[in-house]
Design an enzyme around this catalytic site. Sequence first.
Site, PDB file in Angstrom:
ATOM      1  N   PRO A   1       8.087   0.439  -2.351  1.00 58.71           N
ATOM      2  CG  PRO A   1       7.629  -1.028  -0.572  1.00 58.71           C
ATOM      3  CD  PRO A   1       7.713  -0.904  -2.200  1.00 58.71           C
ATOM      4  CD  GLU A   2      11.088   6.870  -0.105  1.00 58.26           C
ATOM      5  OE1 GLU A   2      12.325   7.418   0.332  1.00 58.26           O
ATOM      6  OE2 GLU A   2      11.111   7.357  -1.240  1.00 58.26           O
TER       7      GLU A   2
ATOM      8  CG  HIS B   1      -5.246  -8.676  -7.360  1.00 63.57           C
ATOM      9  ND1 HIS B   1      -4.221  -9.107  -8.284  1.00 63.57           N
ATOM     10  CD2 HIS B   1      -6.336  -7.695  -7.271  1.00 63.57           C
ATOM     11  CE1 HIS B   1      -5.030  -8.667  -9.224  1.00 63.57           C
ATOM     12  NE2 HIS B   1      -5.727  -7.524  -8.711  1.00 63.57           N
TER      13      HIS B   1
ATOM     14  NE  ARG C   1       0.854  -0.477  -9.576  1.00 60.97           N
ATOM     15  CZ  ARG C   1       0.670   0.604  -9.213  1.00 60.97           C
ATOM     16  NH1 ARG C   1       2.375   0.825  -9.194  1.00 60.97           N
ATOM     17  NH2 ARG C   1       0.276   1.763  -9.195  1.00 60.97           N
TER      18      ARG C   1
END
Length: 297
Positions: A2-3, A104, A127
Amino acid sequence: MPELPEVETVKRGLAPTFEGALITKVDQNRPDLRFQFPVDFANRLTGRRLTVLSRRSKYLLGDIDSGDVLVMHLGMSGSFRIENDLADATPGSFVHARSKDPKHDHVVFHLESADGARARIVYNDPRRFGFMDLIARPALAEHPFFRDLGLEPLGNDLGGETLARLFNGRKTPLKAALLNQKLIAGLGNIYVCEALWRTGLSPERAAGTLVTRTGRPTKKAEELAANIRATLEDAIRAGGSSLRDHTQADGTLGYFQHSFAVYDREGESCRTPGCTGTVARLVQSNRSTFHCPACQT
């Protein structure tokens, strides 16, 4: 990853539920994410209150009344959702589907607000490149995660004078200098491309060319500082770019990506008024850079 606008958007989405809430229980459903959880992670949070939620670079920081700071990083696919008895767990419309698979759901914070309302904040990460840690507040600044981070681009320190100080004498390409986290923390590939386009600066230009011989910022340095802030603020208002995996904390998407001028627009006409150039892609430090060779010099 993410930014900065994505992380800031998540912070703003979580804050109304997380800040001031008593953590009544923590479900830690595995021993690790990217890294091992700290020893007694769940026990150290249970019965404590999260007082303030903030952001440093791309990290979320939750100050706990014990004196610890809950450090959270989203990694590549991490996300939070807020659940309570009155609302759907993931409201909002989606362009890219979010993971709702409970396998998850690695951490669940059970919360109780001052007025007795109950909620759950669920961290889901297919992930598992995200992570969480607990660090004593006095030790935070010198922790390896933070000690080498540069200034915040949304803070009051970013201006032409600052860029001149950081870039003076540097021959490194301008884009590489802007992505150097030891100089400016949190700037990422997407928004650097956009800010350079807005300023009409080539990503390959030497960073030091924005500084005069006397060490003063050029006009372009002043413009670039202003455009960095404006680009980030525009993205935050839109809820972040929401590329692939990242959405706001309440599940709604930001649509700033539809306003990208150059990023991921290789072969399209440049959007600069009066420019007849075409957006091109080049690779710098193994990252794609999008720019207009005609008007970015």
